[in-house]
Design a protein around this motif. Structure first.
Motif, mmCIF file in Angstrom:
data_model
loop_
_atom_site.group_PDB
_atom_site.id
_atom_site.type_symbol
_atom_site.label_atom_id
_atom_site.label_comp_id
_atom_site.label_asym_id
_atom_site.label_seq_id
_atom_site.Cartn_x
_atom_site.Cartn_y
_atom_site.Cartn_z
ATOM 1 N N PHE A 139 -9.905 -7.014 42.465
ATOM 2 C CA PHE A 139 -8.554 -6.543 42.069
ATOM 3 C C PHE A 139 -8.787 -5.565 40.928
ATOM 4 N N LYS B 54 3.420 -7.705 32.762
ATOM 5 C CA LYS B 54 3.270 -7.479 34.139
ATOM 6 C C LYS B 54 2.033 -6.420 34.312
ATOM 7 N N LEU B 55 1.385 -6.769 35.472
ATOM 8 C CA LEU B 55 0.066 -6.105 35.857
ATOM 9 C C LEU B 55 0.584 -5.281 37.345
ATOM 10 N N PHE C 48 -1.025 -4.352 40.381
ATOM 11 C CA PHE C 48 -2.290 -4.356 40.901
ATOM 12 C C PHE C 48 -2.807 -3.518 42.365
ATOM 13 N N GLY C 49 -4.066 -3.114 42.392
ATOM 14 C CA GLY C 49 -4.283 -2.479 43.589
ATOM 15 C C GLY C 49 -4.387 -3.349 44.787
ATOM 16 N N TYR D 289 3.674 -14.288 41.276
ATOM 17 C CA TYR D 289 3.102 -13.069 42.309
ATOM 18 C C TYR D 289 3.102 -13.659 43.608
ATOM 19 N N GLN E 43 0.933 -12.601 47.125
ATOM 20 C CA GLN E 43 -0.281 -11.644 47.695
ATOM 21 C C GLN E 43 -0.146 -11.620 49.087
ATOM 22 N N LEU F 174 -1.362 -7.843 45.113
ATOM 23 C CA LEU F 174 -0.211 -8.729 44.452
ATOM 24 C C LEU F 174 0.949 -8.063 43.844
ATOM 25 N N GLN G 240 4.676 -8.535 41.891
ATOM 26 C CA GLN G 240 5.354 -9.581 40.812
ATOM 27 C C GLN G 240 6.606 -9.785 41.520
ATOM 28 N N PHE H 5 1.234 -16.860 44.069
ATOM 29 C CA PHE H 5 0.433 -17.317 42.688
ATOM 30 C C PHE H 5 1.371 -17.425 41.343
#
Lengths: 112, 113
Positions: free
Chosen positions: A90, A99-100, A102-103, B35, B37, B43, B45, B90
């Protein structure tokens, strides 16, 4: 808002071949960029990250990635694939405050 | 050993039956988040917490609650689960505020029938 695009939901390589996983991002501010790896039935773990400074970053297990601002890319590479590299990868960009974004992930398949 | 621990790892439940997924970290991290998925979506949040008693919504908070009464614990509460909450969840924690270097738990696979 920041976003990440990973080209190819699945990538197949032979053992010993070059691994190239593609990631492009959009961001209105200088980004922090990450690659995470997820092995089967496990959580994600950090592979490498770019924050500032050198644009070529090295991570664990022989992986590296290069930040190219002009191309808004952060592709992940490894010169020689190993069977143990089979996992989902990822790419992510940080928006701050932990906060990330993600792809959608790329599953790497390695054949003997 | 530094770790983020989630429980349960697997759970099958029915619509409307309240459940809690616990998360605990032993790294004295200030920041924690949840998170989910889902295939093809990566993912996303749900909630995050910057410190004790400080929580805020992420991108997909509907149907979830959280609390942060202690620094080490950050439970995720589904008051009335629905089938669209079937997912892999997660918990993650981070020492630093902005760099996004997260430590993840092993995940909790939830099925709502």
């Amino acid at each position: 808002a920041q976003s990440v695009t990973q080209l190819g939901s699945h990538v197949s390589v032979s053992e010993g071949a070059l691994v190239l996983l593609r990631c492009n991002y959009s961001s209105s501010v200088p980004p922090y960029l990450f690659w995470y790896v997820q092995y089967p039935n496990q959580g994600l773990q950090l592979l490498l990250k770019y924050t500032t400074g050198a644009t070529l970053v090295k991570g664990i297990n022989g992986f590296e990635a290069e930040f190219k601002k002009s191309e808004t890319s952060f592709h992940l590479t490894k010169p020689s694939a190993h069977m143990s590299d089979a996992a989902e990868y990822f790419c992510a960009v940080s928006e701050g405050f932990q906060k990330l974004v993600f792809g959608t992930g790329t599953r790497l398949l390695v054949s003997p | 050993e530094a770790q983020v621990t989630q429980n349960p790892r697997y759970l099958i439940t029915v619509t409307g039956k309240k459940l809690t997924v616990t998360c605990s970290q032993n790294m004295n991290h200030e920041y924690m988040s949840w998170y989910r998925q889902d295939p093809g979506l990566g993912l996303r949040q749900i909630y995050y917490s910057m410190n004790v008693e400080v929580t805020d919504k992420g991108d997909v908070p509907e149907g979830y609650k959280v609390s942060r009464k202690e620094k080490r614990n950050f439970p995720l509460i589904l008051e009335s689960p629905s089938p669209n909450q079937t997912s892999l969840y997660f918990c993650a924690s981070s020492l630093t505020r902005d760099t996004g270097e997260l430590f993840f738990g092993e995940g909790s696979r939830l099925t709502v029938l």
